[in-house]
Scaffold this active site. Structure first.
Site, PDB file in Angstrom:
ATOM      1  N   ARG A   1       0.805  -1.233   0.000  1.00  9.82           N
ATOM      2  CA  ARG A   1       0.000   0.000   0.000  1.00  9.82           C
ATOM      3  C   ARG A   1       0.836   1.280   0.000  1.00  9.82           C
ATOM      4  NH1 ARG A   1      -3.925  -0.541   4.819  1.00  9.82           N
ATOM      5  NH2 ARG A   1      -2.601  -2.277   5.456  1.00  9.82           N
TER       6      ARG A   1
ATOM      7  N   GLY B   1      -5.684  -8.053  14.962  1.00  9.26           N
ATOM      8  CA  GLY B   1      -5.969  -9.283  15.693  1.00  9.26           C
ATOM      9  C   GLY B   1      -6.661  -8.888  16.993  1.00  9.26           C
TER      10      GLY B   1
ATOM     11  N   ARG C   1      26.886  27.751   4.202  1.00  7.56           N
ATOM     12  CA  ARG C   1      27.208  26.366   3.830  1.00  7.56           C
ATOM     13  C   ARG C   1      28.262  25.769   4.768  1.00  7.56           C
ATOM     14  NH1 ARG C   1      28.810  26.741  -2.122  1.00  7.56           N
ATOM     15  NH2 ARG C   1      29.220  24.527  -1.715  1.00  7.56           N
TER      16      ARG C   1
ATOM     17  N   ASN D   1      34.027  45.296   5.754  1.00  2.48           N
ATOM     18  CA  ASN D   1      32.774  45.549   5.047  1.00  2.48           C
ATOM     19  C   ASN D   1      32.946  45.032   3.627  1.00  2.48           C
ATOM     20  OD1 ASN D   1      30.494  46.669   3.759  1.00  2.48           O
ATOM     21  ND2 ASN D   1      30.340  48.118   5.468  1.00  2.48           N
TER      22      ASN D   1
ATOM     23  N   GLY E   1      35.489  49.886  -5.964  1.00  2.00           N
ATOM     24  CA  GLY E   1      34.394  49.132  -6.574  1.00  2.00           C
ATOM     25  C   GLY E   1      34.744  48.685  -7.988  1.00  2.00           C
TER      26      GLY E   1
ATOM     27  N   ARG F   1      40.579  48.460 -12.470  1.00  2.00           N
ATOM     28  CA  ARG F   1      39.465  48.453 -13.416  1.00  2.00           C
ATOM     29  C   ARG F   1      39.796  49.433 -14.529  1.00  2.00           C
ATOM     30  NH1 ARG F   1      36.386  51.677  -8.924  1.00  2.00           N
ATOM     31  NH2 ARG F   1      36.832  53.787  -9.593  1.00  2.00           N
TER      32      ARG F   1
HETATM   33  C1  UD1 Z   1      -0.343  -8.386  12.556  1.00  2.00           C
HETATM   34  C2  UD1 Z   1      -0.935  -9.331  13.612  1.00  2.00           C
HETATM   35  C3  UD1 Z   1      -2.230  -8.729  14.139  1.00  2.00           C
HETATM   36  C4  UD1 Z   1      -1.976  -7.353  14.698  1.00  2.00           C
HETATM   37  C5  UD1 Z   1      -1.322  -6.459  13.630  1.00  2.00           C
HETATM   38  C6  UD1 Z   1      -0.921  -5.153  14.236  1.00  2.00           C
HETATM   39  C7  UD1 Z   1      -0.292 -11.569  12.947  1.00  2.00           C
HETATM   40  C8  UD1 Z   1      -0.730 -12.820  12.307  1.00  2.00           C
HETATM   41  N1  UD1 Z   1      -1.182 -10.599  13.028  1.00  2.00           N
HETATM   42  O1  UD1 Z   1      -1.265  -8.383  11.487  1.00  2.00           O
HETATM   43  O2  UD1 Z   1      -2.770  -9.581  15.168  1.00  2.00           O
HETATM   44  O3  UD1 Z   1      -3.171  -6.783  15.153  1.00  2.00           O
HETATM   45  O4  UD1 Z   1      -0.135  -7.094  13.103  1.00  2.00           O
HETATM   46  O5  UD1 Z   1      -0.444  -4.302  13.245  1.00  2.00           O
HETATM   47  O6  UD1 Z   1       0.848 -11.469  13.375  1.00  2.00           O
HETATM   48  N2  UD1 Z   1       6.073  -9.549   8.225  1.00  2.00           N
HETATM   49  C9  UD1 Z   1       7.174 -10.266   7.868  1.00  2.00           C
HETATM   50  N3  UD1 Z   1       7.021 -11.416   7.181  1.00  2.00           N
HETATM   51  C10 UD1 Z   1       5.798 -11.908   6.853  1.00  2.00           C
HETATM   52  C11 UD1 Z   1       4.658 -11.161   7.220  1.00  2.00           C
HETATM   53  C12 UD1 Z   1       4.835 -10.001   7.915  1.00  2.00           C
HETATM   54  O7  UD1 Z   1       8.303  -9.869   8.160  1.00  2.00           O
HETATM   55  O8  UD1 Z   1       5.723 -12.967   6.237  1.00  2.00           O
HETATM   56  C13 UD1 Z   1       6.254  -8.297   8.962  1.00  2.00           C
HETATM   57  C14 UD1 Z   1       5.736  -7.105   8.212  1.00  2.00           C
HETATM   58  O9  UD1 Z   1       6.753  -6.521   7.423  1.00  2.00           O
HETATM   59  C15 UD1 Z   1       5.303  -6.187   9.339  1.00  2.00           C
HETATM   60  C16 UD1 Z   1       4.887  -7.143  10.424  1.00  2.00           C
HETATM   61  O10 UD1 Z   1       5.501  -8.382  10.140  1.00  2.00           O
HETATM   62  O11 UD1 Z   1       6.355  -5.420   9.811  1.00  2.00           O
HETATM   63  C17 UD1 Z   1       3.382  -7.308  10.554  1.00  2.00           C
HETATM   64  O12 UD1 Z   1       2.898  -7.853   9.351  1.00  2.00           O
HETATM   65  P1  UD1 Z   1       1.499  -7.467   8.734  1.00  2.00           P
HETATM   66  O13 UD1 Z   1       1.330  -8.178   7.470  1.00  2.00           O
HETATM   67  O14 UD1 Z   1       1.340  -5.991   8.744  1.00  2.00           O
HETATM   68  O15 UD1 Z   1       0.533  -8.126   9.817  1.00  2.00           O
HETATM   69  P2  UD1 Z   1      -0.973  -7.784  10.015  1.00  2.00           P
HETATM   70  O16 UD1 Z   1      -1.768  -8.577   9.061  1.00  2.00           O
HETATM   71  O17 UD1 Z   1      -1.179  -6.326  10.067  1.00  2.00           O
END
Ligand code: UD1
Ligand code: MG
Length: 461
Positions: free
Chosen positions: A16, A139, A337, A381, A427, A444
């Site tokens: 997104r 969650g 700078r 100056n 000048g 000059r």
């Molecule tokens: C997750 C939680 C959810 C919580 C929410 C809060 C889980 C299953 N769910 O959901 O309960 O309310 O965060 O924002 O954990 N990431 C990885 N690898 C992956 C997937 C994710 O590194 O395979 C990282 C993402 O880059 C991010 C974080 O984990 O930094 C959270 O992942 P995201 O996909 O945003 O989880 P949510 O579905 O929002």
């Protein structure tokens, strides 16, 4: 003290954001999201292991935040948060606690992370939760009475569970040994076909391990960034916090805290006034009584007490720094700078550029001028439109201007060149040779008067 592992999940794509840049490298207040998280884990516990899980744009992320003491593990492909932490398992130090944070939740505070670690205490599962007006997407914390039973992901939740307003922030602290055991049992039989880290909660409950839901102190600390709108919203919240801290802590008078941006650190003496739309970057110090006009950009600079920086001034010390002495007047529309070092009561006016130059107390360059690689004595100056020609196309050379020198308008001082104390430069002069102290140098074309000269007229047709 028991071992502490800190796992930061940063493998997600951030679809997104609609950006080629990995999400965790987008900047908040001049620093990447991930750098904020790393900074707040710095003071947690000496010897703590920090493990960053990378995936999308892994090389770029690792290059951007890599530092001694930070380990990276890769998660390819990304099969969910549980799968992300599984990749870190071989890097975890046994015993003690593992703290799990999100690379895209930048404003988590050290004290809050510390509270989670302490609540876990190596024996319990501690979840950071937040009460939300609109919990959709989060969650949900399912409780029976006070006791946490499970986290149910929004997409898997029943209509009744979706009415729960206590959400999981994505941050937890778990006993490391138990965490490893639980991670090994994760399945992806859910709405998203992902390995949910959150499924370990029900496993803990089943084993009789106590699960604590700890309320986050405020929403800003646990807000994640998923889109440019959310990033901008968090930026404003953060800037507001910094503005309030400056006003409450140092009595800084901000004309409008909503039109103030600090991307670094700002250290202020008392009675500092800052007008609207100013941006401070890197490390900036403002002495007592400093006034900053509207629309100034100031980066890595030290402004001494009583100095006035007028509207639209740009000061950038880069890595060298720039300094403005006590009581100096700079701008409007001035540009300082790297290596600009101004003494007391120096005046730099509109469209004057100063680079790698020292101006002693009371020196003035008020209009349309350039001083590069110059040493300027006291009370000099320096006239409108005059410049130091410091670059011969290959090398830079210095210009030395003694105390009380008067440089007229529109002069070119071709470096290397020295102007002795008290000398005057007529000048329009182009100075290529040393000027003796106290003398007048004029270089000059002489003015000639041609009498009886007739101005051309158009030929008649
Ligand atoms: C997750 C939680 C959810 C919580 C929410 C809060 C889980 C299953 N769910 O959901 O309960 O309310 O965060 O924002 O954990 N990431 C990885 N690898 C992956 C997937 C994710 O590194 O395979 C990282 C993402 O880059 C991010 C974080 O984990 O930094 C959270 O992942 P995201 O996909 O945003 O989880 P949510 O579905 O929002
Ligand atoms: Mg998320």
């Amino acid at each position: 003290m028991a071992a502490l592992n800190i796992v930061i999940m940063a493998a997600g794509k951030g679809t997104r954001m609609k950006s080629a840049l990995p999400k965790v490298l987008h900047r908040l207040a001049g620093r990447s999201l991930l750098a904020h998280v790393l900074a707040s884990t710095e003071g947690l516990q000496a010897g703590a292991r920090r493990i960053v899980v990378t995936g999308h744009g892994a090389e770029q992320v690792e290059a951007a935040v890599g530092a001694p003491g930070i380990a990276f593990v890769r998660q390819m492909p990304q099969l969910g948060t549980g799968h992300a932490v599984q990749q870190a398992v071989p890097a975890l130090e046994d015993g003690g606690v593992t703290l799990i944070l999100n690379g895209d939740v930048p404003l988590i505070q050290t004290v809050t992370a510390q509270r989670l670690v302490e609540a876990c205490g190596g024996g319990k599962l501690a979840l950071l939760t937040i009460e939300l007006a609109d919990p959709s997407g989060y969650g949900r914390i399912v409780r029976q009475g006070e006791a946490v039973q499970a986290i149910v992901e929004h997409k898997d939740a029943t209509p009744e569970q979706r009415r729960i307003t206590e959400g999981y922030t994505g941050m937890m602290a778990a006993p490391t040994a138990a965490l490893k055991r639980w991670l090994a049992q994760l399945k992806n039989d859910n709405a998203q076909k992902e390995y949910y880290l959150t499924d370990i909660v029900a496993m803990a409950v089943a084993e009789g391990v106590q699960v604590l839901g700890i309320a986050a102190p405020d929403e800003t600390e646990v807000l994640g960034v998923n889109s440019p709108v959310q990033l901008a919203d968090l930026e404003r919240r953060y800037q507001r916090q910094q503005a309030v801290a400056l006003m409450d802590g140092f009595g800084v008078r901000l004309a409008d805290p909503a039109r103030f941006d600090l991307r670094g650190t700002l250290d202020c003496g008392s009675d500092v006034e800052i007008d609207v739309n100013c941006v401070f970057e890197g490390k900036v110090r403002l002495g007592e009584g400093v006034k900053i006009g509207a629309n100034c950009v100031i980066r890595n600079a030290d402004i001494a007490a009583g100095a006035v920086i007028k509207e639209f001034t740009h000061i950038d010390g880069e890595s060298q720094g720039a300094s403005v002495g006590e009581g100096s007047l700079i701008g409007p529309y001035a540009r300082l700078r790297p290596g600009a070092q101004l003494g007391r009561e120096v005046h730099i006016g509109n469209f004057v550029e100063v680079k790698n130059s020292t101006l002693a107390d009371g020196a003035k360059a008020n209009h349309l001028a350039y001083l590069g690689d110059a040493s300027v004595g006291e009370r000099v100056n320096y006239g409108a439109g005059s410049i130091t020609a410091n670059y011969d196309g290959a090398n830079k050379h210095r210009t030395e201007i003694g105390a009380d020198v008067h440089v007229g308008s529109n002069c070119v001082l071709i470096a290397p060149v020295t102007i002795g104390a008290g000398a005057t430069i007529g000048g329009g002069s182009t100075i290529t040779k040393p000027v003796e102290a106290g003398s007048l140098a004029v270089a000059r074309g002489r003015q000639v008067a041609i009498s009886g000269w007739v101005r051309p007229v158009k030929a008649k047709k």
